[in-house]
Motif scaffolding. Structure first.
Motif, PDB file in Angstrom:
ATOM      1  N   ASP A  76     -45.882  -3.663 -12.690  1.00  0.00           N
ATOM      2  CA  ASP A  76     -45.697  -2.528 -13.602  1.00  0.00           C
ATOM      3  C   ASP A  76     -44.863  -1.400 -12.999  1.00  0.00           C
ATOM      4  O   ASP A  76     -45.029  -0.226 -13.347  1.00  0.00           O
ATOM      5  CB  ASP A  76     -47.051  -1.971 -14.058  1.00  0.00           C
ATOM      6  CG  ASP A  76     -47.794  -2.915 -14.986  1.00  0.00           C
ATOM      7  OD1 ASP A  76     -47.215  -3.931 -15.386  1.00  0.00           O
ATOM      8  OD2 ASP A  76     -48.966  -2.635 -15.299  1.00  0.00           O
TER       9      ASP A  76
ATOM     10  N   GLY B 172     -51.307  -1.532 -14.561  1.00  0.00           N
ATOM     11  CA  GLY B 172     -51.844  -1.391 -15.903  1.00  0.00           C
ATOM     12  C   GLY B 172     -52.427  -0.007 -16.095  1.00  0.00           C
ATOM     13  O   GLY B 172     -52.518   0.791 -15.161  1.00  0.00           O
TER      14      GLY B 172
ATOM     15  N   TYR C  44     -46.619  -9.097 -11.188  1.00  0.00           N
ATOM     16  CA  TYR C  44     -46.858  -8.198 -12.317  1.00  0.00           C
ATOM     17  C   TYR C  44     -47.309  -6.839 -11.767  1.00  0.00           C
ATOM     18  O   TYR C  44     -48.490  -6.535 -11.696  1.00  0.00           O
ATOM     19  CB  TYR C  44     -47.941  -8.783 -13.230  1.00  0.00           C
ATOM     20  CG  TYR C  44     -47.583 -10.138 -13.819  1.00  0.00           C
ATOM     21  CD1 TYR C  44     -46.721 -10.237 -14.910  1.00  0.00           C
ATOM     22  CD2 TYR C  44     -48.123 -11.312 -13.300  1.00  0.00           C
ATOM     23  CE1 TYR C  44     -46.400 -11.473 -15.462  1.00  0.00           C
ATOM     24  CE2 TYR C  44     -47.812 -12.550 -13.844  1.00  0.00           C
ATOM     25  CZ  TYR C  44     -46.950 -12.619 -14.926  1.00  0.00           C
ATOM     26  OH  TYR C  44     -46.636 -13.849 -15.471  1.00  0.00           O
TER      27      TYR C  44
ATOM     28  N   THR D   7     -52.163  -9.081 -17.764  1.00  0.00           N
ATOM     29  CA  THR D   7     -52.259  -7.844 -18.549  1.00  0.00           C
ATOM     30  C   THR D   7     -53.573  -7.101 -18.312  1.00  0.00           C
ATOM     31  O   THR D   7     -53.833  -6.094 -18.965  1.00  0.00           O
ATOM     32  CB  THR D   7     -52.117  -8.155 -20.049  1.00  0.00           C
ATOM     33  OG1 THR D   7     -53.181  -9.026 -20.461  1.00  0.00           O
ATOM     34  CG2 THR D   7     -50.779  -8.808 -20.346  1.00  0.00           C
TER      35      THR D   7
END
Length: 353
Positions: free
Chosen positions: A153, A230, A151, A255
């Motif tokens: 981004d 994030g 993850y 997240t």
């Protein structure tokens, strides 16, 4: 101006292959198309330019299969040279076509002057010409470190032949590399971090990094900034040293906004957003980790931000993930996070697979 653009595009289309050979020199012709990685002349096969008129469309039109972007050869000139003003694009197109300029223009160079080594501009250019990590040795490297779900981004990229110079007396080498962009609180790229990798696979001694003296180096302005996963302006943040450490935490907190400051000293000096109300410090289990936790917690407290330490069972959270697995890492974090952040961010055990 629109008529001028249309006419230039038509003239360029008649010389479509020559345009591609000049501005997309890292590609090659295959049949009726020119194949290359993207509009920035990255090696690859994602973008294809039609070289001849056909029932599918006119010559000079291109599509990037990876991003669905499309355009004409004026767009190729603009993007490959990073021009922004149409007058500059038109001037470059006329120069290529050996046409007279419609109006006096300042001298323009088809290739920008080289960026100063180690500068912000050099860092931005390196990140811009790098590729997505999916399917690359970067993805394989992270998976070997236990990070199966990346993850990131979009802040990690892959460069297949990133320059590495051992010192000023030795020749430059090239190795595949993980490229991470360093940004400030406003999202501007201020630097990059490079991790050179071993193309032959994972080695337990080097943990997949290239067999060179310093497989990790940063360039640009790092102080106060970080590699971010994030938003930078959320009310909560997890901050730590290493990229792999933060990506390990993101495996169970996908997240949660996070920042990798790249070293203990830079973590202690990392700038905090004015919107921040709770800061988690993902400390490494060593003397430097103890020191930076105290320093950063004091700075956070002085700014009215609650500081909470996150402590690994072993040396760092990537080691925890690699040795104990996702469920154990989730259990470790569950008892250290504030209850409201458990509910908001922690991936359910059923989703870990």
């Amino acid at each position: 101006m629109p008529r001028d653009a249309s006419e230039l595009a038509r003239r360029l289309a008649r010389e479509a292959e020559a345009v591609c050979r000049h501005y997309l020199s890292n590609g090659k012709r295959e049949g009726r198309y020119w194949l290359v990685g993207d509009v920035h002349n990255t090696p690859g096969r994602s973008l294809f330019v039609r070289l001849q008129d056909s029932p599918k469309g006119p010559a000079g039109k291109w599509t990037d299969a990876a991003t669905s972007e499309h355009g004409d050869l004026l767009d190729i000139i603009r993007e490959s040279l990073e021009l922004r003003d149409f007058r500059e694009v038109a001037a470059e197109a006329r120069r290529f076509l050996n046409l007279p300029r419609a109006e006096p223009q300042p001298n323009l160079k088809s290739v920008r002057p080289p960026a100063v080594a180690g500068s912000q501009e050099a860092a931005r250019r390196l990140f811009a010409i790098s590729q997505p990590i999916e399917g690359s040795v970067v993805e394989a490297y992270l998976q070997a470190r236990g990070i199966a779900r990346v993850y990131h981004d979009g802040n990690l990229r892959f460069h297949p032949r990133c320059y590495y110079r051992p010192d000023e007396h030795l020749p430059t080498e090239t190795w595949p590399a993980m490229i991470a962009c360093v940004t400030d609180l406003d999202g501007r790229i201020t630097g990059v971090h490079r991790t050179w990798l071993d193309p032959d696979g994972f080695d337990r001694i080097r943990l997949g990094k290239a067999p060179i003296d310093t497989p990790r180096r940063a360039m640009g302005d790092l102080l106060g900034n970080a590699v971010r996963f994030g938003p930078a302006d959320d009310d909560v943040l997890v901050a730590g040293e290493g990229i792999e450490t933060m990506l390990s935490l993101r495996c169970v907190l996908p997240t949660f906004p996070m920042a990798a400051a790249l070293s203990a000293n830079h973590l202690a000096a990392m700038l905090l957003s004015s919107s921040l109300r709770r800061l988690y410090i993902a400390r490494d289990a060593d003397a430097a980790g103890d020191t930076v936790q105290i320093t950063l917690a004091q700075r956070a407290g002085a700014a009215g931000v609650e500081a909470i330490a996150l402590s690994p069972r072993l040396g760092d959270f990537n080691e925890d993930l690699h040795v104990f697995g996702l469920n154990a890492l989730r259990a470790t974090l569950r008892i250290q996070l504030a209850p409201e952040d458990v509910d908001r961010f922690l991936l359910p055990a059923t989703a870990l697979g």
